[in-house]
Enzyme design. Structure first.
Site, PDB file in Angstrom:
ATOM      1  N   ARG A 115     -65.181 -91.702  -9.823  1.00 27.05           N
ATOM      2  CA  ARG A 115     -64.861 -90.277  -9.653  1.00 27.05           C
ATOM      3  C   ARG A 115     -63.846 -90.061  -8.521  1.00 27.05           C
ATOM      4  O   ARG A 115     -63.093 -89.089  -8.527  1.00 27.05           O
ATOM      5  CB  ARG A 115     -66.124 -89.454  -9.413  1.00 27.05           C
ATOM      6  CG  ARG A 115     -66.834 -89.744  -8.094  1.00 27.05           C
ATOM      7  CD  ARG A 115     -68.180 -89.055  -8.018  1.00 27.05           C
ATOM      8  NE  ARG A 115     -68.792 -89.144  -6.689  1.00 27.05           N
ATOM      9  CZ  ARG A 115     -69.424 -90.223  -6.229  1.00 27.05           C
ATOM     10  NH1 ARG A 115     -69.503 -91.334  -6.959  1.00 27.05           N
ATOM     11  NH2 ARG A 115     -69.968 -90.211  -5.019  1.00 27.05           N
ATOM     12  N   HIS A 116     -63.830 -90.986  -7.576  1.00 28.61           N
ATOM     13  CA  HIS A 116     -62.900 -90.842  -6.452  1.00 28.61           C
ATOM     14  C   HIS A 116     -61.455 -91.078  -6.892  1.00 28.61           C
ATOM     15  O   HIS A 116     -60.535 -90.485  -6.341  1.00 28.61           O
ATOM     16  CB  HIS A 116     -63.291 -91.791  -5.318  1.00 28.61           C
ATOM     17  CG  HIS A 116     -64.686 -91.559  -4.840  1.00 28.61           C
ATOM     18  ND1 HIS A 116     -65.078 -90.363  -4.274  1.00 28.61           N
ATOM     19  CD2 HIS A 116     -65.794 -92.339  -4.898  1.00 28.61           C
ATOM     20  CE1 HIS A 116     -66.370 -90.431  -3.987  1.00 28.61           C
ATOM     21  NE2 HIS A 116     -66.832 -91.611  -4.355  1.00 28.61           N
TER      22      HIS A 116
ATOM     23  N   ARG B 247     -60.038 -87.870  -8.212  1.00 36.55           N
ATOM     24  CA  ARG B 247     -59.682 -86.938  -7.133  1.00 36.55           C
ATOM     25  C   ARG B 247     -58.368 -87.353  -6.471  1.00 36.55           C
ATOM     26  O   ARG B 247     -57.556 -86.500  -6.091  1.00 36.55           O
ATOM     27  CB  ARG B 247     -60.828 -86.875  -6.113  1.00 36.55           C
ATOM     28  CG  ARG B 247     -62.056 -86.215  -6.738  1.00 36.55           C
ATOM     29  CD  ARG B 247     -63.344 -86.474  -6.017  1.00 36.55           C
ATOM     30  NE  ARG B 247     -64.466 -85.910  -6.773  1.00 36.55           N
ATOM     31  CZ  ARG B 247     -65.739 -86.184  -6.534  1.00 36.55           C
ATOM     32  NH1 ARG B 247     -66.073 -87.015  -5.559  1.00 36.55           N
ATOM     33  NH2 ARG B 247     -66.687 -85.641  -7.259  1.00 36.55           N
TER      34      ARG B 247
ATOM     35  N   HIS C 260     -63.950 -93.590  -0.346  1.00 44.50           N
ATOM     36  CA  HIS C 260     -63.746 -92.362  -1.117  1.00 44.50           C
ATOM     37  C   HIS C 260     -62.285 -91.940  -1.223  1.00 44.50           C
ATOM     38  O   HIS C 260     -61.902 -91.311  -2.209  1.00 44.50           O
ATOM     39  CB  HIS C 260     -64.534 -91.205  -0.489  1.00 44.50           C
ATOM     40  CG  HIS C 260     -66.012 -91.301  -0.723  1.00 44.50           C
ATOM     41  ND1 HIS C 260     -66.882 -90.250  -0.519  1.00 44.50           N
ATOM     42  CD2 HIS C 260     -66.785 -92.352  -1.142  1.00 44.50           C
ATOM     43  CE1 HIS C 260     -68.124 -90.629  -0.807  1.00 44.50           C
ATOM     44  NE2 HIS C 260     -68.090 -91.906  -1.167  1.00 44.50           N
ATOM     45  N   ASN C 261     -61.498 -92.233  -0.197  1.00 44.21           N
ATOM     46  CA  ASN C 261     -60.120 -91.708  -0.164  1.00 44.21           C
ATOM     47  C   ASN C 261     -59.060 -92.782  -0.402  1.00 44.21           C
ATOM     48  O   ASN C 261     -57.868 -92.466  -0.406  1.00 44.21           O
ATOM     49  CB  ASN C 261     -59.842 -91.012   1.173  1.00 44.21           C
ATOM     50  CG  ASN C 261     -60.933 -90.039   1.562  1.00 44.21           C
ATOM     51  OD1 ASN C 261     -61.657 -90.250   2.531  1.00 44.21           O
ATOM     52  ND2 ASN C 261     -61.089 -88.980   0.795  1.00 44.21           N
TER      53      ASN C 261
ATOM     54  N   ASP D 220     -46.047 -94.043  19.045  1.00 52.30           N
ATOM     55  CA  ASP D 220     -45.132 -93.472  20.028  1.00 52.30           C
ATOM     56  C   ASP D 220     -45.548 -94.046  21.379  1.00 52.30           C
ATOM     57  O   ASP D 220     -46.329 -95.007  21.441  1.00 52.30           O
ATOM     58  CB  ASP D 220     -45.120 -91.921  19.971  1.00 52.30           C
ATOM     59  CG  ASP D 220     -46.422 -91.301  20.467  1.00 52.30           C
ATOM     60  OD1 ASP D 220     -47.378 -92.048  20.768  1.00 52.30           O
ATOM     61  OD2 ASP D 220     -46.492 -90.059  20.556  1.00 52.30           O
ATOM     62  N   HIS D 221     -45.041 -93.473  22.473  1.00 56.85           N
ATOM     63  CA  HIS D 221     -45.381 -94.005  23.799  1.00 56.85           C
ATOM     64  C   HIS D 221     -46.872 -93.915  24.085  1.00 56.85           C
ATOM     65  O   HIS D 221     -47.442 -94.792  24.721  1.00 56.85           O
ATOM     66  CB  HIS D 221     -44.578 -93.275  24.883  1.00 56.85           C
ATOM     67  CG  HIS D 221     -44.668 -91.788  24.772  1.00 56.85           C
ATOM     68  ND1 HIS D 221     -44.009 -91.086  23.770  1.00 56.85           N
ATOM     69  CD2 HIS D 221     -45.352 -90.871  25.484  1.00 56.85           C
ATOM     70  CE1 HIS D 221     -44.288 -89.793  23.913  1.00 56.85           C
ATOM     71  NE2 HIS D 221     -45.105 -89.642  24.940  1.00 56.85           N
TER      72      HIS D 221
ATOM     73  N   CYS E 207     -50.583 -92.320  17.739  1.00 55.63           N
ATOM     74  CA  CYS E 207     -49.981 -91.462  18.761  1.00 55.63           C
ATOM     75  C   CYS E 207     -51.108 -91.051  19.717  1.00 55.63           C
ATOM     76  O   CYS E 207     -52.173 -91.664  19.687  1.00 55.63           O
ATOM     77  CB  CYS E 207     -49.239 -90.260  18.146  1.00 55.63           C
ATOM     78  SG  CYS E 207     -50.266 -89.074  17.265  1.00 55.63           S
ATOM     79  N   GLY E 208     -50.904 -90.062  20.549  1.00 55.43           N
ATOM     80  CA  GLY E 208     -51.919 -89.715  21.543  1.00 55.43           C
ATOM     81  C   GLY E 208     -53.198 -89.190  20.907  1.00 55.43           C
ATOM     82  O   GLY E 208     -54.291 -89.697  21.161  1.00 55.43           O
ATOM     83  N   THR E 209     -53.066 -88.167  20.092  1.00 52.42           N
ATOM     84  CA  THR E 209     -54.229 -87.550  19.437  1.00 52.42           C
ATOM     85  C   THR E 209     -54.404 -88.004  18.001  1.00 52.42           C
ATOM     86  O   THR E 209     -55.439 -87.749  17.385  1.00 52.42           O
ATOM     87  CB  THR E 209     -54.066 -86.022  19.388  1.00 52.42           C
ATOM     88  OG1 THR E 209     -52.848 -85.737  18.670  1.00 52.42           O
ATOM     89  CG2 THR E 209     -53.989 -85.417  20.787  1.00 52.42           C
ATOM     90  N   GLY E 210     -53.391 -88.593  17.436  1.00 51.88           N
ATOM     91  CA  GLY E 210     -53.399 -88.941  16.008  1.00 51.88           C
ATOM     92  C   GLY E 210     -52.988 -87.774  15.127  1.00 51.88           C
ATOM     93  O   GLY E 210     -52.783 -87.945  13.918  1.00 51.88           O
TER      94      GLY E 210
ATOM     95  N   ARG F  18     -55.002 -91.903  22.870  1.00 50.06           N
ATOM     96  CA  ARG F  18     -55.505 -91.290  24.108  1.00 50.06           C
ATOM     97  C   ARG F  18     -56.935 -90.788  23.988  1.00 50.06           C
ATOM     98  O   ARG F  18     -57.465 -90.197  24.928  1.00 50.06           O
ATOM     99  CB  ARG F  18     -54.591 -90.121  24.513  1.00 50.06           C
ATOM    100  CG  ARG F  18     -53.251 -90.574  25.070  1.00 50.06           C
ATOM    101  CD  ARG F  18     -52.398 -89.402  25.465  1.00 50.06           C
ATOM    102  NE  ARG F  18     -51.168 -89.843  26.121  1.00 50.06           N
ATOM    103  CZ  ARG F  18     -50.054 -89.128  26.189  1.00 50.06           C
ATOM    104  NH1 ARG F  18     -50.012 -87.912  25.642  1.00 50.06           N
ATOM    105  NH2 ARG F  18     -48.994 -89.594  26.799  1.00 50.06           N
TER     106      ARG F  18
HETATM  107  C1  RB5 Z   1     -47.087 -87.192  23.080  1.00 53.42           C
HETATM  108  O1  RB5 Z   1     -47.157 -86.590  24.324  1.00 53.42           O
HETATM  109  C2  RB5 Z   1     -48.119 -86.565  22.126  1.00 53.42           C
HETATM  110  O2  RB5 Z   1     -47.747 -85.269  21.833  1.00 53.42           O
HETATM  111  C3  RB5 Z   1     -48.230 -87.391  20.863  1.00 53.42           C
HETATM  112  O3  RB5 Z   1     -48.588 -88.691  21.197  1.00 53.42           O
HETATM  113  C4  RB5 Z   1     -49.262 -86.939  19.847  1.00 53.42           C
HETATM  114  O4  RB5 Z   1     -50.505 -86.785  20.421  1.00 53.42           O
HETATM  115  C5  RB5 Z   1     -48.854 -85.818  18.999  1.00 53.42           C
HETATM  116  O5  RB5 Z   1     -49.577 -85.336  18.130  1.00 53.42           O
END
Ligand code: RB5
Length: 152
Positions: free
Chosen positions: A133-134, A137, A99-100, A9-10, A66-69, A110
């Site tokens: 084993r993985h 799962r 493992h995954n 995203d942005h 994205c910002g936080t993932g 961010r």
């Molecule tokens: C965008 O502002 C923010 O919400 C997005 O990038 C993300 O972090 C959402 O989980």
């Protein structure tokens, strides 16, 4: 040749450009689902395009940012067959493959810098799945949606 779908995203746009350059340098074919600039967009629109691309085998793996993932993680893991892993450190990137059998890397644009992000991506690309084993799962994960609530 490995093909990777990528989208953001942005808030992930700048890091997406950096990661794309890394992939191209490694001779990896990239399918870029956008966005094309840093104007505000909605992460579910881009996360689902990348997830769908991996599910349909248009690409081998995906990377979303994205910002936080967090939002991207929620979106991509709605798709059966997707094992999306949010990695903000190198050890998690390594374990997510061993493992995954992660087939979709989620990055937090961010929260981490570009040097760390590059190391995470390289590790995620280069680490093989351990199987054994993985695999059992992972098979259970794919069957979760078939299991009735309350059943073992
Ligand atoms: C965008 O502002 C923010 O919400 C997005 O990038 C993300 O972090 C959402 O989980």
């Amino acid at each position: 040749m490995i093909k990777i779908s990528i989208g953001s995203d942005h808030a992930g746009f700048e890091l997406k450009k950096i990661i794309e350059a890394l992939l191209i340098k490694r001779n990896i074919e990239v399918i870029d689902f956008g966005p094309r600039d840093s104007d505000s967009v909605d992460y579910p629109d881009f996360g689902q395009m990348v997830a769908q691309s991996v599910v349909s085998k248009e690409s081998n793996r995906g990377i979303v940012i994205c910002g936080t993932g967090l939002g991207m993680s929620i979106v991509v893991n709605r798709f059966p067959g997707i094992r999306g892993t949010l990695c903000s450190d190198v050890l998690s990137a390594k374990m997510s493959r061993q493992h995954n059998d992660s087939n979709l890397l989620v990055l937090a644009g961010r929260m981490i810098g570009s040097t760390l992000a590059n190391e995470i991506v390289q590790t995620w690309l280069d680490t093989p799945f351990e199987g054994g084993r993985h695999q059992r799962r992972i098979d259970k994960i794919e069957n979760v949606h078939k299991t009735k609530q309350g059943e073992k």
